[in-house]
Write an enzyme that holds these catalytic residues in place. Structure first.
Site, PDB file in Angstrom:
ATOM      1  N   SER A  76       9.356  26.423   6.649  1.00  0.00           N
ATOM      2  CA  SER A  76       9.706  27.085   7.907  1.00  0.00           C
ATOM      3  C   SER A  76      10.203  26.084   8.934  1.00  0.00           C
ATOM      4  O   SER A  76       9.770  24.926   8.940  1.00  0.00           O
ATOM      5  CB  SER A  76       8.455  27.795   8.456  1.00  0.00           C
ATOM      6  OG  SER A  76       8.644  28.191   9.794  1.00  0.00           O
ATOM      7  N   TYR A 106      -0.724  27.743  10.967  1.00  0.00           N
ATOM      8  CA  TYR A 106       0.276  28.266  10.014  1.00  0.00           C
ATOM      9  C   TYR A 106       1.345  27.191   9.788  1.00  0.00           C
ATOM     10  O   TYR A 106       1.644  26.827   8.650  1.00  0.00           O
ATOM     11  CB  TYR A 106       0.903  29.553  10.556  1.00  0.00           C
ATOM     12  CG  TYR A 106       2.264  29.843   9.982  1.00  0.00           C
ATOM     13  CD1 TYR A 106       3.423  29.538  10.696  1.00  0.00           C
ATOM     14  CD2 TYR A 106       2.394  30.384   8.706  1.00  0.00           C
ATOM     15  CE1 TYR A 106       4.674  29.773  10.149  1.00  0.00           C
ATOM     16  CE2 TYR A 106       3.653  30.624   8.160  1.00  0.00           C
ATOM     17  CZ  TYR A 106       4.784  30.310   8.894  1.00  0.00           C
ATOM     18  OH  TYR A 106       6.032  30.534   8.357  1.00  0.00           O
ATOM     19  N   LYS A 155       2.506  24.654   6.395  1.00  0.00           N
ATOM     20  CA  LYS A 155       3.863  24.452   5.859  1.00  0.00           C
ATOM     21  C   LYS A 155       4.190  22.958   5.797  1.00  0.00           C
ATOM     22  O   LYS A 155       4.688  22.451   4.797  1.00  0.00           O
ATOM     23  CB  LYS A 155       4.902  25.188   6.725  1.00  0.00           C
ATOM     24  CG  LYS A 155       4.793  26.697   6.688  1.00  0.00           C
ATOM     25  CD  LYS A 155       5.024  27.259   5.294  1.00  0.00           C
ATOM     26  CE  LYS A 155       5.045  28.776   5.277  1.00  0.00           C
ATOM     27  NZ  LYS A 155       5.194  29.330   3.910  1.00  0.00           N
TER      28      LYS A 155
HETATM   29  C1  WQD Z   1      11.144  35.190  18.525  1.00  0.00           C
HETATM   30  C2  WQD Z   1      11.454  35.180  20.026  1.00  0.00           C
HETATM   31  C3  WQD Z   1       9.509  35.006  21.408  1.00  0.00           C
HETATM   32  C4  WQD Z   1       7.873  38.915  20.201  1.00  0.00           C
HETATM   33  C5  WQD Z   1       7.737  32.726  14.123  1.00  0.00           C
HETATM   34  C6  WQD Z   1       7.231  31.578  13.271  1.00  0.00           C
HETATM   35  C7  WQD Z   1       8.205  31.318  12.161  1.00  0.00           C
HETATM   36  C8  WQD Z   1       8.359  32.574  11.370  1.00  0.00           C
HETATM   37  C9  WQD Z   1       8.974  33.636  12.273  1.00  0.00           C
HETATM   38  C10 WQD Z   1       6.905  33.434   9.664  1.00  0.00           C
HETATM   39  C11 WQD Z   1      10.628  34.173  20.798  1.00  0.00           C
HETATM   40  C12 WQD Z   1      10.194  36.353  21.607  1.00  0.00           C
HETATM   41  C13 WQD Z   1       8.645  37.766  20.325  1.00  0.00           C
HETATM   42  C14 WQD Z   1       7.779  39.810  21.297  1.00  0.00           C
HETATM   43  C15 WQD Z   1       9.225  38.393  22.582  1.00  0.00           C
HETATM   44  N1  WQD Z   1       7.088  32.970  10.878  1.00  0.00           N
HETATM   45  N2  WQD Z   1       9.306  37.528  21.491  1.00  0.00           N
HETATM   46  N3  WQD Z   1       8.459  39.512  22.445  1.00  0.00           N
HETATM   47  O1  WQD Z   1       7.969  32.705  17.135  1.00  0.00           O
HETATM   48  O2  WQD Z   1      10.457  32.265  16.731  1.00  0.00           O
HETATM   49  O3  WQD Z   1       8.911  32.332  14.782  1.00  0.00           O
HETATM   50  O4  WQD Z   1       8.021  33.866  13.325  1.00  0.00           O
HETATM   51  O5  WQD Z   1       7.668  33.551   8.763  1.00  0.00           O
HETATM   52  O6  WQD Z   1       7.691  30.296  11.342  1.00  0.00           O
HETATM   53  O7  WQD Z   1       7.153  30.418  14.071  1.00  0.00           O
HETATM   54  O8  WQD Z   1       9.435  34.444  15.997  1.00  0.00           O
HETATM   55  O9  WQD Z   1       9.870  36.830  16.367  1.00  0.00           O
HETATM   56  O10 WQD Z   1       7.645  35.859  17.127  1.00  0.00           O
HETATM   57  O11 WQD Z   1       9.721  35.292  18.383  1.00  0.00           O
HETATM   58  O12 WQD Z   1       9.834  38.147  23.623  1.00  0.00           O
HETATM   59  O13 WQD Z   1       7.085  40.884  21.242  1.00  0.00           O
HETATM   60  O14 WQD Z   1      11.142  36.456  20.556  1.00  0.00           O
HETATM   61  O15 WQD Z   1       9.062  34.476  22.637  1.00  0.00           O
HETATM   62  O16 WQD Z   1      11.450  33.662  21.843  1.00  0.00           O
HETATM   63  P1  WQD Z   1       9.188  32.879  16.286  1.00  0.00           P
HETATM   64  P2  WQD Z   1       9.105  35.683  16.948  1.00  0.00           P
END
Ligand code: WQD
Length: 356
Positions: free
Chosen positions: A141, A166, A170
């Site tokens: 990741s 998590y 990785k």
């Molecule tokens: C994306 C953007 C949030 C939810 C993580 C892990 C990565 C992978 C994918 C597993 C960010 C914003 C999010 C919400 C929001 N994990 N957001 N409201 O954190 O980039 O990656 O998930 O496979 O390893 O690190 O993904 O989708 O949680 O967030 O504003 O309800 O959306 O702040 O900018 P992230 P995410």
């Protein structure tokens, strides 16, 4: 035992896909089957549904007894289960997805994450080696790049300490698999660093089906669009980005799945070593970009409210993908609008995911 050779036709090759009923796993199994590979899925369904495999068979026009796709139900932590995979089938290579993957949950349950993700992989590698299989594609990741803030992230960038258990699993597993090769150069290891996988197979038959309230943005937006949830909370609009909201490199899950097939084909010509590839698009999209693109896909407004930043988030994260293009001959094809269209089709055809 010397390492199994991959230099043969897909029809002669058997791939063990751990976590093959999951979001990325099921899409990868479709791509493998469509190219003629034989697939053995090992999954304990702790975060997936057996129905996903029925849908995979439907997409690939395989009946329930077709030997091209087999299933072993169980955990990678259970040695007998992993042994069964290698004794019943002549496994040539492994694509290893199985693992817990919720960032927030990992902070609350570090022991479960280290046990399942690390110990599970150690059992898998130990049994594979005993059966002469030292070929593994590992689901890593972009989180291993940490919060250095230098974007786009490149494979040569140092692994920084990830902000959660998590991400630590990785990074540790990348190191463990690298050390395996250093100790025994018959190992053939590919580490694929995903950015943000979203979307769904264009048939609408398989897609992302998170348990409970989604942690990730896209499934949350999709559930607001379908009416299951009321509004999207946008975690911060004061980041140093184009519109103040977080920027990520969203990649269509089918593009990501095809990246795994490209890695397998590459491994056949590079029989040993450790290689890292970013699998992303090289383009960043903000939270508001995603919401607006999803509104185009579903044809109506998706209500949202600006909320405080989420702990552990970084402002921007997107990939340099030149290495995958140049060495794997792989480039992500689909744009954000297509990702949202395919996600919306899955969500509207399956309002309650696989529980429908
Ligand atoms: C994306 C953007 C949030 C939810 C993580 C892990 C990565 C992978 C994918 C597993 C960010 C914003 C999010 C919400 C929001 N994990 N957001 N409201 O954190 O980039 O990656 O998930 O496979 O390893 O690190 O993904 O989708 O949680 O967030 O504003 O309800 O959306 O702040 O900018 P992230 P995410």
């Amino acid at each position: 035992m010397s390492n199994a050779s991959l230099a043969k036709a897909p029809q002669e090759t058997t791939v063990l896909v751990t976590g093959g009923a999951g979001f990325i796993g099921s899409h990868t199994v479709v791509e493998l089957l469509e190219r003629g590979y034989n697939v053995v899925v090992l999954d304990d369904f702790s975060n997936s549904s057996p129905k996903a495999l029925d849908r995979v068979r439907e997409i690939c026009s395989l009946d329930a007894t077709d030997p091209q796709l087999s299933l072993i139900e169980g955990s990678i932590l259970d040695r007998d289960t992993v042994e069964e995979a290698f004794t019943r089938f002549n496994i040539d290579t492994i694509i290893h997805f199985a693992g817990f993957k919720a960032v927030g949950e990992s902070v609350e349950k570090p022991l479960e994450y280290y046990w399942n993700n690390i110990a599970g992989t150690l059992v898998l590698a130990n049994v594979a080696r005993a059966h002469g299989c030292k070929n593994i594609v590992f689901s890593s990741s972009a989180t291993v790049y940490g919060e250095t803030g230098k974007v786009p992230f490149e494979e040569t960038d140092k692994r920084e300490s990830p902000t959660n258990p998590y991400g630590q699993t990785k990074a540790m597993l990348e190191q463990i698999l690298t050390d395996l090769y250093v100790s025994d150069d018959e190992w053939n290891v590919v580490l694929l660093r995903y950015f943000n996988p979203i979307g769904a197979h264009p048939s609408g038959l398989i897609g992302e089906d998170p348990q409970g309230i989604p942690n990730n943005l896209l499934p949350y937006v999709a559930q607001v669009a379908i009416g299951t949830l009321d509004e999207v909370g946008v975690f911060g609009d004061d980041y140093p980005t184009q519109d103040g909201t977080g920027v990520r490199d969203y990649i269509h899950v089918v593009d990501l799945a095809r990246g795994h097939v490209a890695a397998l084909e590459w491994m056949a010509a590079h029989p040993s070593g450790v290689e890292i590839f970013n699998l992303g698009t090289g383009r960043g999209s903000s939270v508001l970009d995603v919401i607006h693109s999803f509104e185009k896909a579903c044809g109506h407004a998706v209500p949202y409210k600006i909320k405080p930043r989420r702990a552990g988030d970084i402002a921007e994260c997107f990939a340099s993908c030149d290495k995958a293009r140049d060495e794997l001959g792989w480039v992500a094809e689909y744009d954000l609008d297509r990702m949202c269209e395919d996600s919306w089709r899955w969500q509207s055809m399956n309002p309650h995911g696989y529980d429908d």
